[in-house]
Every structure is written in C-alpha cells, then in structure tokens.
Design a protein around this motif. Structure first.
Motif, PDB file in Angstrom:
ATOM      1  N   LEU A 161     -27.134 -40.307 -11.865  1.00  0.00           N
ATOM      2  CA  LEU A 161     -25.783 -40.304 -12.305  1.00  0.00           C
ATOM      3  C   LEU A 161     -24.801 -40.284 -11.325  1.00  0.00           C
ATOM      4  CD1 LEU A 161     -26.489 -37.974 -15.466  1.00  0.00           C
ATOM      5  CD2 LEU A 161     -26.463 -40.493 -15.243  1.00  0.00           C
ATOM      6  N   SER A 162     -24.022 -41.097 -11.004  1.00  0.00           N
ATOM      7  CA  SER A 162     -23.555 -41.233  -9.831  1.00  0.00           C
ATOM      8  C   SER A 162     -22.297 -40.865  -9.302  1.00  0.00           C
ATOM      9  CB  SER A 162     -23.432 -42.990  -9.240  1.00  0.00           C
ATOM     10  OG  SER A 162     -22.642 -43.597 -10.575  1.00  0.00           O
ATOM     11  N   ASN A 163     -21.545 -40.025  -9.875  1.00  0.00           N
ATOM     12  CA  ASN A 163     -20.228 -39.429  -9.568  1.00  0.00           C
ATOM     13  C   ASN A 163     -19.606 -38.113 -10.025  1.00  0.00           C
ATOM     14  OD1 ASN A 163     -19.223 -40.447 -11.791  1.00  0.00           O
ATOM     15  ND2 ASN A 163     -17.795 -41.856 -10.968  1.00  0.00           N
ATOM     16  N   ALA A 202     -21.171 -30.416 -10.074  1.00  0.00           N
ATOM     17  CA  ALA A 202     -22.835 -30.364 -10.128  1.00  0.00           C
ATOM     18  C   ALA A 202     -23.233 -31.848  -9.527  1.00  0.00           C
ATOM     19  CB  ALA A 202     -23.121 -30.622 -11.761  1.00  0.00           C
ATOM     20  N   TYR A 203     -22.647 -32.667  -9.364  1.00  0.00           N
ATOM     21  CA  TYR A 203     -23.263 -33.910  -8.718  1.00  0.00           C
ATOM     22  C   TYR A 203     -23.234 -33.699  -7.249  1.00  0.00           C
ATOM     23  CZ  TYR A 203     -22.542 -38.583  -6.237  1.00  0.00           C
ATOM     24  OH  TYR A 203     -22.820 -39.495  -5.376  1.00  0.00           O
ATOM     25  N   ALA A 204     -22.393 -32.893  -6.636  1.00  0.00           N
ATOM     26  CA  ALA A 204     -22.427 -32.813  -5.160  1.00  0.00           C
ATOM     27  C   ALA A 204     -23.606 -31.436  -4.918  1.00  0.00           C
ATOM     28  CB  ALA A 204     -21.052 -32.245  -4.465  1.00  0.00           C
ATOM     29  N   LEU A 254     -36.114 -50.885  -9.604  1.00  0.00           N
ATOM     30  CA  LEU A 254     -36.280 -50.207 -10.782  1.00  0.00           C
ATOM     31  C   LEU A 254     -35.341 -49.783 -11.457  1.00  0.00           C
ATOM     32  CD1 LEU A 254     -39.254 -47.490 -10.812  1.00  0.00           C
ATOM     33  CD2 LEU A 254     -37.033 -46.835 -11.758  1.00  0.00           C
ATOM     34  N   ASP A 255     -34.853 -49.870 -12.631  1.00  0.00           N
ATOM     35  CA  ASP A 255     -33.615 -49.162 -13.116  1.00  0.00           C
ATOM     36  C   ASP A 255     -33.762 -49.267 -14.673  1.00  0.00           C
ATOM     37  OD1 ASP A 255     -30.743 -49.406 -13.809  1.00  0.00           O
ATOM     38  OD2 ASP A 255     -30.507 -49.529 -11.747  1.00  0.00           O
ATOM     39  N   CYS A 256     -33.144 -48.097 -15.151  1.00  0.00           N
ATOM     40  CA  CYS A 256     -33.314 -48.058 -16.637  1.00  0.00           C
ATOM     41  C   CYS A 256     -32.103 -48.789 -17.407  1.00  0.00           C
ATOM     42  CB  CYS A 256     -33.054 -46.703 -17.238  1.00  0.00           C
ATOM     43  SG  CYS A 256     -31.642 -45.781 -16.761  1.00  0.00           S
TER      44      CYS A 256
HETATM   45  N1  NAD Z   1     -20.598 -45.542  -4.733  1.00  0.00           N
HETATM   46  C1  NAD Z   1     -20.435 -44.302  -4.021  1.00  0.00           C
HETATM   47  O1  NAD Z   1     -19.144 -44.330  -3.621  1.00  0.00           O
HETATM   48  C2  NAD Z   1     -21.442 -43.701  -3.423  1.00  0.00           C
HETATM   49  C3  NAD Z   1     -21.169 -42.556  -2.321  1.00  0.00           C
HETATM   50  C4  NAD Z   1     -22.185 -41.653  -1.826  1.00  0.00           C
HETATM   51  C5  NAD Z   1     -23.372 -41.885  -2.441  1.00  0.00           C
HETATM   52  N2  NAD Z   1     -23.690 -42.642  -3.587  1.00  0.00           N
HETATM   53  C6  NAD Z   1     -25.019 -42.511  -4.384  1.00  0.00           C
HETATM   54  O2  NAD Z   1     -25.555 -44.034  -4.189  1.00  0.00           O
HETATM   55  C7  NAD Z   1     -26.419 -43.916  -5.281  1.00  0.00           C
HETATM   56  C8  NAD Z   1     -25.807 -45.430  -5.932  1.00  0.00           C
HETATM   57  O3  NAD Z   1     -24.749 -45.312  -6.409  1.00  0.00           O
HETATM   58  P1  NAD Z   1     -23.928 -46.465  -7.086  1.00  0.00           P
HETATM   59  O4  NAD Z   1     -22.642 -46.319  -6.627  1.00  0.00           O
HETATM   60  O5  NAD Z   1     -24.699 -47.962  -6.848  1.00  0.00           O
HETATM   61  O6  NAD Z   1     -24.126 -45.958  -8.502  1.00  0.00           O
HETATM   62  P2  NAD Z   1     -24.168 -46.866  -9.838  1.00  0.00           P
HETATM   63  O7  NAD Z   1     -23.938 -45.945 -10.921  1.00  0.00           O
HETATM   64  O8  NAD Z   1     -23.664 -48.130  -9.872  1.00  0.00           O
HETATM   65  O9  NAD Z   1     -25.963 -46.979 -10.063  1.00  0.00           O
HETATM   66  C9  NAD Z   1     -26.876 -46.259 -10.042  1.00  0.00           C
HETATM   67  C10 NAD Z   1     -27.932 -46.958 -10.892  1.00  0.00           C
HETATM   68  O10 NAD Z   1     -29.101 -46.121 -11.349  1.00  0.00           O
HETATM   69  C11 NAD Z   1     -29.408 -46.231 -12.589  1.00  0.00           C
HETATM   70  N3  NAD Z   1     -29.919 -45.094 -13.058  1.00  0.00           N
HETATM   71  C12 NAD Z   1     -29.418 -43.956 -13.299  1.00  0.00           C
HETATM   72  N4  NAD Z   1     -30.132 -42.975 -13.864  1.00  0.00           N
HETATM   73  C13 NAD Z   1     -31.152 -43.595 -13.983  1.00  0.00           C
HETATM   74  C14 NAD Z   1     -32.623 -43.228 -14.290  1.00  0.00           C
HETATM   75  N5  NAD Z   1     -32.818 -41.749 -14.797  1.00  0.00           N
HETATM   76  N6  NAD Z   1     -33.550 -43.844 -14.277  1.00  0.00           N
HETATM   77  C15 NAD Z   1     -33.410 -45.109 -13.893  1.00  0.00           C
HETATM   78  N7  NAD Z   1     -32.415 -45.584 -13.527  1.00  0.00           N
HETATM   79  C16 NAD Z   1     -31.312 -44.981 -13.478  1.00  0.00           C
HETATM   80  C17 NAD Z   1     -28.289 -47.076 -13.304  1.00  0.00           C
HETATM   81  O11 NAD Z   1     -28.609 -47.705 -14.630  1.00  0.00           O
HETATM   82  C18 NAD Z   1     -27.466 -47.591 -12.191  1.00  0.00           C
HETATM   83  O12 NAD Z   1     -28.205 -48.901 -12.381  1.00  0.00           O
HETATM   84  C19 NAD Z   1     -26.172 -42.902  -6.295  1.00  0.00           C
HETATM   85  O13 NAD Z   1     -27.195 -41.844  -6.009  1.00  0.00           O
HETATM   86  C20 NAD Z   1     -24.945 -42.186  -5.682  1.00  0.00           C
HETATM   87  O14 NAD Z   1     -25.062 -40.753  -5.950  1.00  0.00           O
HETATM   88  C21 NAD Z   1     -22.969 -43.606  -4.026  1.00  0.00           C
END
Ligand code: NAD
Length: 349
Positions: A75-77, A139-141, A30-32
């Motif tokens: 939102l990932s960072n 805010a992320y953390a 599932l992904d937007c």
């Molecule tokens: N990559 C890292 O270094 C890292 C480290 C620690 C934790 N994380 C966590 O792991 C998870 C994934 O990280 P990533 O690096 O793959 O991030 P990414 O941004 O590449 O992927 C996140 C995905 O989620 C989707 N998304 C975001 N908001 C959405 C919403 N409201 N509804 C549906 N889809 C949504 C985006 O389209 C994207 O495809 C995140 O929660 C991130 O905080 C990542």
C-alpha cells in the motif's frame, strides 16, 4: 538475470518492467491488480507477463526460479496507511517480511526493496544521510523502517537485500498516480489553470523521476555484491530537494497561464531534506537524468496528446486511496483487501 517484479502493475512497476526487459533481463511480474483500471495512455512498450497474486500468498515455490526479486507491491502512501494502520502493517510489514523470507529460503540471491525517504519524517532542515536517525510519522513510513530492520537481519552469504529509500516520485507512467505531489499539481494546472495550495508550501520534499528510480533499481540488481550487500541508499539527487511551494512554481511555469495561490501553514509536519551522496559512491553509474521542470513538461505533453479531461484526472484509479475505497464499497475486495471470488463463479456455486 531472471527477475520477478512485485507490484509490476503499479505506477513504478509499469515503467520498470519494460525498462529492465529492454536492458536484457528476463522479467516477470506479480500483482494483485488493485489499480488495473487506471491506464492513462499507451506507450507502445512490451510488458512482461504478470501473475495475478497477492504477496501474502507467495511462498518459496513461487520464487524459486528467480535470481532476483524487486519488491514494489505494498500500500503505497501515507493516506493509505492512515486509512487502516493494521492492514498497512499486515501487507507492508508482515507481507514484505514473509516475501523476503520466502526468497531467502528459495535461494533468490538479490532482493531489492523500495523503501522511502519518508522514513526521515520531520525535524530540522539538515540533509539526512542513510546514517541519520529515522523519524517516521505515519504507519506507512513506520512499516518501511520495520521492513528494513527485519530484512537486514536475513542477509547472509547467499541472500543480498538492498534497500532503496526513494524520494517522492514524479513523471509519466501509463498506470498513472495523481496522488503524488508533482503529478497532482500538474493535473490541476492542466485541468483548471490554477494551483490552489491548501498550505503555505514551506515543507521540504525531495523528488525523483520514476525513470531515475528504475535506473537505481537496475544498478542495484547488476552491481557487484560487495557494493550493495545489505546497504541502504537514498535515491534522488541533492539538487531535487525542493520546498513544496517551489514545486508548485516549477509546475506553473510548465503550464503557461497557470496561477498559484497559497494557504495557511499546514498541520502536516512531514518535511525532510535528504543527502544523495552515498548512492553515487557505491553505484558510480548512477545520476538523475530528470529534473522537476523537465518532468512537468513531460506530463504537459502527455496531457496534450490525450486531451486529458477533468473526469480523467479525477478518475478514482489514479488516486490510490479512492480506488481501494471503491473496491471495498463494491465488495470486490474484503476487509483484508483480498479479492473475493469472481461474482460469476460465486453465483454458480
Ligand atoms: N511513488 C513514490 O513516490 C514512491 C516513493 C518512495 C517509495 N515508493 C515505494 O515504491 C513501491 C511502488 O510504488 P508505486 O508508486 O508504484 O505504488 P502503486 O500503488 O502504484 O503500485 C503498487 C502495486 O502493488 C500492488 N499491490 C499492493 N498490495 C499488493 C499485495 N498485497 N499483493 C500484490 N500486489 C499488491 C498494487 O496492485 C499496485 O499495482 C511502493 O512500495 C512504494 O511505497 C514509492
């Protein structure tokens, strides 16, 4: 096991979907689709079907068929979080909590949440364990801390949440991110032969390869309930606690001829060393198979194989904040980051 992966089209998700499916699980995504345009290379792996949906619109009926949910979609960072803190709270905190509530209501028995070592934030050089105080700086953390707290409160005899505090990821994923430290440095090393650090690189940053994160998720899904029920685990390895300047040196080694230069100390005070003993005790099969050095060489091989240009390295979809700003500026998503009606249909109405 029937597993739903939210964020299946992201950096980790694009590796995790096939990883779980190849190990016998029945996976859906599932992904937007925020970063759908950013596909760096073809890896020939079969990917699970992905429903185009926002997590804020998911309810119990959408998850009722699944045994487990792995929740990556946020939102990932940090820069994304600072860009619009309220929106970060709406998606990352409230969105994740509502998703967990929907899973609990629907009888999904396992919920694996990807938290982050960035909850440790800043402070002394002592390695942090899961029992250490958290000091989130952004805010992320802070959202990661809030989701852990609020979802832990939902745990019961039928609902087992597991919280994986991942180190910063690196390594190859077709849906690449160049806004995370090792991948970013490798991209610079390849496209310019130079790593120009804007800081002195002294802060600590633990790293973990994206495939080692996938292995931790797999084990968290398959482990007996009593090994993981409502537990928090740091995901990474003690040997991969690096100072950022060491990461730069490791990357430079992997790209022959690459030169590293350093800047003044940075105002960014995020720095943390982390202890990774607990995950190995609770999930005895877990170990990191990758090192930063091998990950940097893996990236060099991919850049070589696709003859990666500067334009590709700088393409907006590989840097999460740039892509979201582009989607807002071109009115493809609204201020709350919901996709608008497709222009074609809107025009017909
Ligand atoms: N990559 C890292 O270094 C890292 C480290 C620690 C934790 N994380 C966590 O792991 C998870 C994934 O990280 P990533 O690096 O793959 O991030 P990414 O941004 O590449 O992927 C996140 C995905 O989620 C989707 N998304 C975001 N908001 C959405 C919403 N409201 N509804 C549906 N889809 C949504 C985006 O389209 C994207 O495809 C995140 O929660 C991130 O905080 C990542």
């Amino acid at each position: 096991m029937k597993v739903l992966v939210t964020g299946a089209e992201g950096y980790i998700g694009a590796v995790l979907g096939p990883y779980l499916a190849e190990r016998g699980h029945d996976v859906s995504g599932l992904d937007c689709g925020f970063y759908r345009n950013g596909w760096l290379y073809e890896d020939g792996r079969r990917r699970p079907p992905v429903a185009a949906m926002d997590i804020r619109q998911v309810d119990a009926a959408d998850v009722v068929d699944f045994d487990a949910v792995v929740h990556l979609a946020e939102l990932s960072n940090d820069p994304l979080g600072e860009h619009d803190p309220q929106l970060t709270y709406a998606i990352n905190h409230r969105g994740s909590l509502e998703l967990a509530r929907a899973c609990q209501a629907a009888g999904v028995s396992r919920f694996v949440y990807t938290s982050s070592c960035s909850v440790y934030g800043a402070g002394s050089d002592d390695a942090r364990t899961e029992a250490s105080e958290v000091l989130p700086q952004t805010a992320y953390a802070r959202c990661k801390v809030l989701v852990e707290r609020d979802v832990q409160a939902l745990a019961d005899e039928r609902f087992t949440p597991v919280f994986l505090r991942n180190a910063t990821a690196y390594g190859a994923s077709p849906r690449m991110r160049f806004d995370i430290v090792l991948n970013n440095l490798a991209g610079h090393a390849w496209t310019s032969g130079e790593i120009k650090m804007t800081s002195d690189g002294t802060p600590w940053r633990p790293l973990v390869h994206v495939e080692d994160i996938c292995e931790a998720i797999l084990l968290a899904l398959e482990a007996p309930r009593e090994a993981v029920h409502n537990q928090v685990f740091n995901v990474g390895s003690d040997e991969q606690n690096y100072r950022i300047r060491e990461i730069a040196e490791i990357v430079a080694e992997a790209f022959p001829g690459c030169v590293v230069t350093y800047g003044p100390p940075s105002a960014d005070n995020r720095s943390y060393r982390v202890s990774f003993g607990k995950i190995r005790r609770h999930l005895p099969g877990f170990r990191c198979r990758w090192t930063a050095d091998r990950g940097a060489r893996q990236l060099r091989e991919i850049f070589e194989s696709i003859a990666m240009s500067k334009e590709v390295f700088n393409y907006r979809a590989f840097t999460r904040l740039q892509q979201l700003k582009y989607l807002v500026a071109t009115r493809q998503i609204d201020e709350q980051f919901f996709f608008r009606e497709p222009t074609g249909r809107a025009a017909e109405a």
